[in-house]
Design a protein around this motif. Structure first.
Motif, mmCIF file in Angstrom:
data_model
loop_
_atom_site.group_PDB
_atom_site.id
_atom_site.type_symbol
_atom_site.label_atom_id
_atom_site.label_comp_id
_atom_site.label_asym_id
_atom_site.label_seq_id
_atom_site.Cartn_x
_atom_site.Cartn_y
_atom_site.Cartn_z
ATOM 1 N N TYR A 5 0.854 -1.188 0.000
ATOM 2 C CA TYR A 5 0.000 0.000 0.000
ATOM 3 C C TYR A 5 0.885 1.230 0.000
ATOM 4 O O TYR A 5 2.066 1.167 0.349
ATOM 5 C CB TYR A 5 -0.917 0.000 1.237
ATOM 6 C CG TYR A 5 -0.194 0.133 2.552
ATOM 7 C CD1 TYR A 5 0.667 -0.875 2.983
ATOM 8 C CD2 TYR A 5 -0.342 1.253 3.359
ATOM 9 C CE1 TYR A 5 1.346 -0.764 4.182
ATOM 10 C CE2 TYR A 5 0.328 1.375 4.571
ATOM 11 C CZ TYR A 5 1.169 0.357 4.969
ATOM 12 O OH TYR A 5 1.855 0.466 6.156
ATOM 13 N N TYR B 76 -5.390 1.668 -2.280
ATOM 14 C CA TYR B 76 -5.059 0.255 -2.444
ATOM 15 C C TYR B 76 -4.340 -0.269 -1.213
ATOM 16 O O TYR B 76 -3.417 0.363 -0.703
ATOM 17 C CB TYR B 76 -4.167 0.094 -3.674
ATOM 18 C CG TYR B 76 -3.884 -1.345 -4.026
ATOM 19 C CD1 TYR B 76 -4.692 -2.030 -4.924
ATOM 20 C CD2 TYR B 76 -2.804 -2.018 -3.450
ATOM 21 C CE1 TYR B 76 -4.445 -3.359 -5.240
ATOM 22 C CE2 TYR B 76 -2.553 -3.342 -3.763
ATOM 23 C CZ TYR B 76 -3.363 -4.006 -4.660
ATOM 24 O OH TYR B 76 -3.111 -5.317 -4.968
ATOM 25 N N LYS C 246 -3.224 -4.301 0.344
ATOM 26 C CA LYS C 246 -3.369 -5.748 0.174
ATOM 27 C C LYS C 246 -2.399 -6.503 1.069
ATOM 28 O O LYS C 246 -1.212 -6.198 1.136
ATOM 29 C CB LYS C 246 -3.126 -6.134 -1.281
ATOM 30 C CG LYS C 246 -3.600 -7.537 -1.598
ATOM 31 C CD LYS C 246 -3.936 -7.691 -3.059
ATOM 32 C CE LYS C 246 -4.692 -8.968 -3.301
ATOM 33 N NZ LYS C 246 -5.857 -8.770 -4.125
ATOM 34 N N SER D 14 -2.950 -14.589 -3.303
ATOM 35 C CA SER D 14 -3.033 -13.128 -3.129
ATOM 36 C C SER D 14 -1.764 -12.444 -3.633
ATOM 37 O O SER D 14 -1.812 -11.315 -4.109
ATOM 38 C CB SER D 14 -3.334 -12.759 -1.681
ATOM 39 O OG SER D 14 -2.308 -13.188 -0.830
ATOM 40 N N GLU E 227 -2.392 -12.268 -7.286
ATOM 41 C CA GLU E 227 -3.417 -11.237 -7.546
ATOM 42 C C GLU E 227 -2.835 -9.832 -7.452
ATOM 43 O O GLU E 227 -3.116 -8.977 -8.304
ATOM 44 C CB GLU E 227 -4.541 -11.337 -6.515
ATOM 45 C CG GLU E 227 -5.677 -12.242 -6.921
ATOM 46 C CD GLU E 227 -6.606 -12.487 -5.735
ATOM 47 O OE1 GLU E 227 -6.699 -11.599 -4.854
ATOM 48 O OE2 GLU E 227 -7.209 -13.585 -5.691
ATOM 49 N N ALA E 228 -2.042 -9.590 -6.413
ATOM 50 C CA ALA E 228 -1.475 -8.248 -6.234
ATOM 51 C C ALA E 228 -0.574 -7.894 -7.411
ATOM 52 O O ALA E 228 -0.550 -6.749 -7.866
ATOM 53 C CB ALA E 228 -0.693 -8.167 -4.919
ATOM 54 N N ASP F 238 -2.765 -7.001 -10.239
ATOM 55 C CA ASP F 238 -3.367 -5.675 -10.030
ATOM 56 C C ASP F 238 -2.542 -4.577 -10.693
ATOM 57 O O ASP F 238 -3.075 -3.546 -11.095
ATOM 58 C CB ASP F 238 -3.502 -5.377 -8.530
ATOM 59 C CG ASP F 238 -4.675 -6.123 -7.904
ATOM 60 O OD1 ASP F 238 -5.554 -6.579 -8.665
ATOM 61 O OD2 ASP F 238 -4.694 -6.264 -6.666
ATOM 62 N N ASN G 141 -3.661 -3.877 -14.149
ATOM 63 C CA ASN G 141 -5.007 -3.361 -14.315
ATOM 64 C C ASN G 141 -5.038 -1.876 -13.959
ATOM 65 O O ASN G 141 -4.850 -1.506 -12.804
ATOM 66 C CB ASN G 141 -5.950 -4.161 -13.399
ATOM 67 C CG ASN G 141 -7.337 -3.582 -13.369
ATOM 68 O OD1 ASN G 141 -7.670 -2.666 -14.136
ATOM 69 N ND2 ASN G 141 -8.158 -4.107 -12.471
ATOM 70 N N ASP H 39 -7.248 0.094 -13.384
ATOM 71 C CA ASP H 39 -8.284 0.521 -12.436
ATOM 72 C C ASP H 39 -8.087 -0.041 -11.024
ATOM 73 O O ASP H 39 -8.922 0.158 -10.151
ATOM 74 C CB ASP H 39 -9.671 0.082 -12.952
ATOM 75 C CG ASP H 39 -9.938 0.628 -14.340
ATOM 76 O OD1 ASP H 39 -9.568 1.796 -14.583
ATOM 77 O OD2 ASP H 39 -10.483 -0.111 -15.177
ATOM 78 N N SER H 40 -6.994 -0.745 -10.799
ATOM 79 C CA SER H 40 -6.838 -1.416 -9.497
ATOM 80 C C SER H 40 -6.513 -0.435 -8.374
ATOM 81 O O SER H 40 -6.666 -0.748 -7.212
ATOM 82 C CB SER H 40 -5.721 -2.452 -9.574
ATOM 83 O OG SER H 40 -4.472 -1.798 -9.709
ATOM 84 N N LEU I 80 -3.500 0.591 -7.780
ATOM 85 C CA LEU I 80 -2.084 0.430 -7.451
ATOM 86 C C LEU I 80 -1.254 0.887 -8.646
ATOM 87 O O LEU I 80 -1.199 0.206 -9.660
ATOM 88 C CB LEU I 80 -1.772 -1.036 -7.120
ATOM 89 C CG LEU I 80 -0.311 -1.333 -6.745
ATOM 90 C CD1 LEU I 80 0.131 -0.548 -5.535
ATOM 91 C CD2 LEU I 80 -0.105 -2.818 -6.513
#
Lengths: 340, 388
Positions: free
Chosen positions: B130, B241, B243, B250, B253-254, B257, B260, B262-263, B265
């Protein structure tokens, strides 16, 4: 290590003027994330040398900012390390490697050293030369001055004893020689001269044409691999850029990219510096795009050298040629109307 | 000048659910995002928040972390006053004690904190990704005249049973702390970021240490103890953000992110750069046969194969004919000719053999190991079925 180094970063290259308006030759960006001096300084430290003097020249802000205290090369030492030795007069540099006038001004750097030998080198011949091997050859040959060569091409790097260098600084005026390069070219007596044959990557950057040619040559992975050796890394000032991101629709082929970039368009046969942005539908082909440039949407560029911070607006079409690439100067804003 | 705030960064976690990734390194040292380690995030946050005194508490497999952080130079923590101090469990006249709980780890370093004697202490965790300005949280803490401020983030209601939940009144005063509730009354989850008035915290750490029934955990013990004594605890609402990368899924996923937009991050934000130790590597090369789409690629890579929707760390060699999709490829990996990988994490310096294949259409995320490769070889080199 018995060897110390003098890096003459004050040699002027008239053919490179388009890239040296705001910086000296030594700090011209090369191979995406480096400055020319990085290759010389990396060779110096990869040869085990820990005492280095640099002769900078005007305009030297860019070089000082880049080299700093030498931390990136592990040269920020309490004992020895890096010394910046600027000239007392604000000159634009000199025309050959190892100017005695500058050495005379910084005589103390040479006389105070405990090292037995000196290598005098420059920033515009890019190689992976190992000075400790050259020193060994120098000692074995018994000559006074050894010059590094690769076939017919001189690397403009010289080794001699520190004692001899001090002597030359005392007598250069009377002998009518201006630099080490000059001395070796004239083969002045009573000194004896030898050559050290270097094998490996070599590029001499002395004009915009050779700059462009040698940059493009690095797109050949084999040539790239000759310059970037795992065991002898090239060090540079770190910038903490994130990895380069390739967005949907990007097309990248035969390209060299530094970190921090954002690629949405097409990049072929090109070299991109740090944090370059290539927007949607832009085409970059056979170009050298330096740090923080922005290439607008739908641009069509070929054979262009864009210096740092150049912003090219959407839709600009610019084509140079292999022999005469278009050079855009640092910070230029290129609008569509202007190009016409 | 007196030190206003000291950060205590808890970096001793094992992260056992990250399997082989944490056999030899602590969770905060896990590589992330193509060039970072998780601990770069709290350390960079400290730097941006102008917190210049940081204690890093390590216990599990500390060597990589110690070596990585060194003098703290990448985060401007190599300072005469303050800077970074690595705090490991130690031997004292009273004996040798391991860190036993988050609060106990701080308790055992009371002397370190007393040496700096700050107004405030901020407790951080080395496990989260974060970007946060702790300075703004400190301002909030002062405005509220709180004894402790806990940073919270809204989580989806259906996930409240995975977090420590703060129940608050309308003024964000914390009324209750509930660990992983079945029927949550709030969806404000603790981010593991606490600011305390140092003198108060010291008293409670000593009190907690004397309680033999305590598990010496901030969430579990210190916060309820302070609430019980009527101290003012407030929740600081964080938006952005955040996580916890506690599992292989995870972590994957991070990383995804990042790809992406729009995430939330964004590592390409020059105003809040994440600093890291930078290896000296040449620019990346994409060759004639290379193809890269929707991916992150770091320096030193040579890409001859096809890469889509993946995060590729430094010094990776993807050979011709290799196809990589939805993967995290860590540093120094070689992906052999014609190898096919999807939805996988490849750990550092791993050699993916030529023509290796994972057949994993809807399966979970695979963390590549030597055993998987051996099994593939044993099966006559047929596609490894990740579901089995």
């Amino acid at each position: 290590m018995r060897l110390m180094a003098i890096v003459d970063a004050a040699v002027r290259m008239p053919g490179l003027e388009d890239l040296t308006m705001y910086r000296s030759t030594a700090s011209v960006p090369f191979a995406g994330r480096y400055r020319l001096i990085d290759f010389t300084l990396s060779n110096v430290v990869n040869s085990g040398i820990s005492s280095v003097g640099i002769f900078p020249t005007n305009p030297f802000v860019s070089l000082l900012d880049h080299v700093g205290m030498g931390k990136s090369w592990d040269l920020d030492r309490r004992k020895d390390g890096l010394f910046l030795l600027p000239p007392s007069q604000l000159t634009g540099g000199h025309m050959s490697v190892g100017a005695f006038a500058v050495m005379e001004e910084h005589r103390a750097f040479i006389t105070k050293s405990r090292r037995q030998y000196v290598v005098i080198t420059n920033c515009y011949t890019v190689s992976q030369i190992k000075y400790h091997k050259m020193l060994q050859a120098h000692i074995e040959s018994g000559v006074d001055i050894t010059e590094a060569v690769s076939g017919d091409i001189s690397l403009k790097s010289y080794i001699m004893s520190r004692e001899l260098l001090m002597e030359l600084v005392d007598v250069y005026k009377e002998k009518r020689i201006i630099s080490v390069e000059d001395l070796v070219n004239l083969k002045k007596k009573p000194y004896t001269y030898g050559r050290y044959e270097y094998e490996g990557y070599l590029a001499v950057i002395d004009s915009v044409q050779s700059y462009f040619h040698e940059s493009m040559a690095l797109l050949d992975v084999e040539r790239w691999g000759e310059l970037f050796l795992h065991e002898c890394p090239i060090f540079t000032k770190v910038k903490d850029e994130p990895p380069t991101r390739y967005l949907k629709g990007s097309l990248v082929k035969r390209a060299l990219l530094a970190n921090g970039g954002t690629i949405e368009g097409s990049v072929t046969e090109s070299i991109l510096g740090r944090a370059v942005m290539v927007r949607k539908n832009a085409k970059v082909d056979h170009c050298i795009i330096m740090q923080k440039c922005v290439i607008g949407e739908g641009c069509d560029l070929s054979y262009v050298i864009a210096d740092k911070d150049v912003h090219i607006e959407s839709g600009v079409v610019l084509h140079g040629t292999k022999e005469n690439p278009v050079v855009l100067r640092k910070g230029e804003r290129v609008l569509k109307e202007e190009v016409g | 000048m007196k030190t206003e705030i000291v950060a205590m960064l808890l970096a001793g976690g094992q992260g056992s659910r990250l399997k082989s990734l944490t056999y030899n390194i602590a969770k905060p040292a896990i590589p992330f995002g193509g060039k970072y380690r998780i601990i770069d995030f709290p350390l960079s946050n400290c730097m941006h928040s102008e917190i210049h005194t940081v204690g890093v508490l390590t216990q599990y497999q500390p060597h990589v972390l110690h070596n990585y952080i060194g003098l703290g130079t990448p985060w401007d923590l190599d300072r005469r006053n303050g800077g970074v101090t690595m705090l490991t469990p130690y031997a004292a006249m009273s004996g040798i004690r391991w860190y036993d709980g988050t609060a106990n780890a701080i308790y055992q370093n009371i002397k370190f904190l007393m040496g700096h004697d700050p107004e405030y202490v901020i407790i951080l965790s080395g496990d989260h990704i974060y970007k946060m300005d702790y300075g703004m949280m400190l301002d909030f803490h002062k405005e509220q005249q709180a004894d402790a401020t806990i940073s919270v983030i809204e989580v989806p209601w259906e996930e409240t049973n995975r977090f420590g939940i703060m129940n608050t009144d309308e003024n964000m005063n914390i009324t209750e702390f509930v660990e992983k509730p079945k029927d949550a009354k709030s969806n404000l989850a603790s981010m593991g970021v606490y600011i305390f008035n140092w003198q108060k915290l010291k008293d409670y750490l000593i009190m907690d240490n004397e309680n033999e029934d305590s598990s010496h955990d901030f969430g579990h013990d210190i916060i309820p103890l302070m609430l019980g004594k009527g101290e003012k605890l407030v929740a600081y609402p964080y938006k952005g953000y955040w996580k916890d990368v506690g599992t292989v899924e995870s972590l994957w996923e991070a990383n995804m992110d990042l790809l992406n937009p729009d995430s939330g991050l964004n590592l390409h934000d020059s105003a809040w750069r994440i600093f890291s130790s930078n290896p000296q590597l040449p620019p990346q090369v994409i060759t004639e046969t290379g193809y890269v789409q929707e991916s992150f690629i770091n320096e030193g890579c040579v890409i001859e194969g096809r890469i889509t929707k993946s995060v590729v760390f430094q010094d990776v060699y993807v050979k011709e004919g290799a196809i990589i999709e939805d993967c995290v490829i860590m540093s120094g990996v070689v992906v052999g000719n014609g190898a096919k990988l999807s939805r996988a994490i490849v750990p550092p310096s791993f050699n993916v053999p030529d023509n290796f294949e994972i057949d994993n259409p809807e399966g979970g995320i695979i963390l590549l190991t030597d055993e998987i490769v051996e099994k593939w070889k044993g099966s006559g080199e047929h596609a490894f079925d990740g579901n089995r």
